[in-house]
Design an enzyme around this catalytic site. Structure first.
Site, PDB file in Angstrom:
ATOM      1  N   ASP A   1       2.585  -6.705   2.590  1.00 16.01           N
ATOM      2  CA  ASP A   1       1.450  -5.858   2.986  1.00 16.01           C
ATOM      3  C   ASP A   1       1.959  -4.532   3.565  1.00 16.01           C
ATOM      4  O   ASP A   1       1.370  -3.993   4.508  1.00 16.01           O
ATOM      5  CB  ASP A   1       0.544  -6.594   3.977  1.00 16.01           C
ATOM      6  CG  ASP A   1      -0.782  -5.885   4.201  1.00 16.01           C
ATOM      7  OD1 ASP A   1      -1.187  -5.103   3.332  1.00 16.01           O
ATOM      8  OD2 ASP A   1      -1.406  -6.115   5.252  1.00 16.01           O
TER       9      ASP A   1
ATOM     10  N   HIS B   1       0.891  -1.181   0.000  1.00 20.25           N
ATOM     11  CA  HIS B   1       0.000   0.000   0.000  1.00 20.25           C
ATOM     12  C   HIS B   1       0.918   1.217   0.000  1.00 20.25           C
ATOM     13  O   HIS B   1       1.523   1.525   1.036  1.00 20.25           O
ATOM     14  CB  HIS B   1      -0.888   0.014   1.241  1.00 20.25           C
ATOM     15  CG  HIS B   1      -1.733  -1.214   1.398  1.00 20.25           C
ATOM     16  ND1 HIS B   1      -3.040  -1.283   0.971  1.00 20.25           N
ATOM     17  CD2 HIS B   1      -1.454  -2.430   1.920  1.00 20.25           C
ATOM     18  CE1 HIS B   1      -3.537  -2.482   1.241  1.00 20.25           C
ATOM     19  NE2 HIS B   1      -2.587  -3.201   1.819  1.00 20.25           N
TER      20      HIS B   1
END
Ligand code: DOR
Length: 439
Positions: free
Chosen positions: A305, A66
Site C-alpha cells: 500500500d 499508489h
C-alpha cells in the site's frame, strides 16, 4: 539483429519453487530464465554475477501501490517510484486508480500504460477504479488486474459505499474485485464523536476494527451471492482474519501489509502522523492474529500500500494530514528480517511476495525460479544488517515509517527482464519494465 542478453548468476543460494534451497547457477537469455542447475558452464557473451553468499529470490510483485502519476507528481511519479522498487527488490507492481484524473476509463488506463512504458524501470499493471456510474468501463477495460472499489476512506467519485451500487458491480461480469473495506457511514459518525481531537492516535479509534469488519462482511456477502472473485486489500484486524478463518470461499483472497504486521498504535507516540494510514494501525493483538492468519493461509499474500505524501503534508495537524506511508523500498527487507527472527521462513516470504500474488492475479510466468519463467530476480544479503536511513531512500517523499530499523535481506542486485536494474546502490535508469498481462 542485436545479440541476445545473457546473464549467468553463479554460486547463489537459490530458493527453488518447492521452497528448498540449492546452491547453484541460473542462466537467463533475453527476458527468460533458461536453466537452473548446480553448475552451468559460461556461454559466450554472458554477463556473469558472482553471487557467493547471496540468496536468489524471484522478484517481488507488489500488488497494491499508489504511485501518484498523473496529477500528484509532487508526492511521487512512475520514475521515482520504480527506482524505489528496483532498490527494494520489487520487479512488478499493481497500481491504484486514485490519481488525477482518476483511472476510471479505458482512456485513463491507456494514458498510465503509455507513461509507464516511457519511464518505468520495473513491470507494471493498473487497476480500474469503480464509480457508481462506470460499469461499462469496469466490464471492458484492459489490461487490468481487476476492479478497485473504495467502500470507505475515500471521497468523491471513487467512493462506492451504498449496498445497491456495490451489488450492481458484483452482479455483472466476472473479473476480480479488490476492495478497500472500511464502512464509510461508521467512519462519518465516529468522526463527529471524536471531532476536535488532534492527537493522531485517535485515527485508529475513528476508523476502528468494527468499521473494517462491517465492510469486509458486506463484500464477502456480495461475493458469495454472485460467486464473484473477491480480493480484500490490506486486511488489518483480528476480527476480519477470524471472519475469513471461519468462512473463506475458494474464490476469495486477502492481503496484509508489513505495516499492519509490524507496527501498531504505539507508533503514533514515536512518529506521529507518519503512522497515519487507512485502514489504520491496530493493536499488538491484531499484529499477532494477522501473522498467524498469514502463516495459516487465511491471508494469502503481502502488499505495501505504498502511499507517499510529502513531509510537509504530513506535518499538518491531524485530521488535516493525509493518510498513507511509503513501502516498496523496505517491504522485502522487513519480511526477510522477520523470517530471520523466526516469525516465518524465507520460502514463505517468497510465496507471499511473489508466487501467491502471481497465482491470485493470473500473471503468467512470474513468481518462481525455473526455466520458462521471466527473469525477474533479486539477490539479497541475509548475512548483514543495515538500518533504514532517510538519506538513502529513493521514493520522492523521502521518508519511511521504519527509519532506524536495523534490517537484513536488503536487495544487492535486482534484475528485471534479464537486465540488471539495481546493483549495490546504483540504479540503471536505462532499463524499462513491461506491461503485465492477466489471464
Ligand atoms: O492510507 C492510505 N492512503 N490508504 C489508502 O488506501 C489510500 C492511500 C493514499 O492514496 O494515500
Amino acid at each position: 539483429m542485436s545479440s541476445p542478453k545473457i546473464l549467468l548468476i553463479r554460486h547463489a543460494r537459490i530458493i527453488l519453487p518447492n521452497g528448498e534451497v540449492m546452491i547453484g547457477d541460473v542462466l537467463t537469455r533475453d527476458r527468460q530464465i533458461v536453466e537452473v542447475a548446480p553448475e552451468i558452464s559460461q556461454p559466450a557473451l554472458a554477463t556473469e554475477i558472482d553471487a557467493q553468499g547471496l540468496t536468489l529470490l524471484p522478484g517481488v510483485i507488489d500488488p497494491q501501490v499508489h504511485f501518484r502519476e498523473p496529477g500528484l507528481e509532487h508526492k511521487e511519479d512512475l520514475f521515482t517510484a520504480s527506482c524505489a522498487c528496483a532498490k527494494g527488490g520489487v520487479t512488478s507492481f499493481l497500481e491504484m486508480p486514485n490519481t488525477r484524473p482518476l483511472t476510471t476509463t479505458q482512456q485513463a488506463l491507456d494514458d498510465k500504460l503509455e507513461r509507464a512504458s516511457n519511464k518505468c524501470l520495473v513491470n507494471y499493471g493498473f487497476f480500474i477504479g469503480a464509480t457508481a456510474e462506470n460499469l461499462p468501463d469496469l466490464l471492458l477495460a484492459k489490461p487490468t488486474p481487476g476492479i478497485k472499489i473504495f467502500m470507505g476512506s475515500m471521497h468523491g467519485q471513487l467512493l462506492v459505499d451504498g449496498e445497491t451500487a456495490l451489488e450492481g458491480i458484483f452482479a455483472k461480469g466476472d473479473r476480480l474485485i479488490a476492495v478497500h473495506a472500511e464502512d464509510q457511514a461508521r467512519i462519518n459518525q465516529r468522526r463527529q464523536e471524536f471531532a476536535n481531537i488532534h492527537d493522531p492516535a485517535v485515527h485508529s479509534q475513528i476508523q476502528d476494527n468494527q468499521a473494517a469488519l462491517l465492510a469486509s462482511q458486506l463484500a464477502l456477502k456480495l461475493s458469495k451471492k454472485y460467486q464473484r472473485r473477491l480480493h480484500i486489500l490490506h486486511l488489518s484486524t483480528a476480527e476480519e482474519a477470524e471472519l475469513l478463518r471461519q468462512d473463506k470461499p475458494s474464490w476469495v483472497t486477502a492481503e496484509v501489509t508489513p505495516q499492519h504486521l509490524l507496527l501498531n498504535t504505539s507508533a503514533y507516540e514515536q512518529i506521529g502522523t507518519l503512522a497515519q494510514m487507512n485502514p489504520p494501525l491496530r493493536s499488538p493483538h491484531d499484529n499477532e492474529v494477522l501473522w498467524q492468519a498469514l502463516r495459516d493461509g487465511v491471508i494469502d499474500f503481502i502488499a505495501t500500500d505504498h502511499a507517499p505524501h510529502t513531509l510537509e503534508e504530513k506535518a499538518q495537524e491531524y485530521p488535516n494530514t493525509p493518510s498513507g506511508m511509503p513501502g516498496v523500498e523496505t517491504s522485502l527487507a522487513l519480511m526477510l528480517t522477520a523470517a530471520m527472527e523466526g516469525k516465518c521462513t524465507v520460502a514463505q516470504v517468497v510465496n507471499w511476495m511473489s508466487k501467491a500474488v502471481a497465482v491470485a492475479y493470473g500473471i503468467p510466468n512470474k513468481g518462481a525460479i525455473a526455466p520458462g519463467y521471466d527473469a525477474d530476480l533479486v539477490l539479497v544479503d541475509l548475512n548483514t544488517y543495515r538500518p533504514v536511513r532517510r538519506e538513502e531512500l529513493l521514493t520522492k517523499c523521502g521518508w519511511s515509517p521504519f527509519e532506524g530499523w536495523n534490517l537484513t535481506g536488503w536487495a544487492v542486485t535486482t534484475i528485471v527482464g534479464g537486465e540488471i536494474v539495481y546493483d549495490k546502490g546504483q540504479v540503471n535508469t536505462q532499463v524499462r519494465g513491461q506491461a503485465l498481462t492477466f489471464l
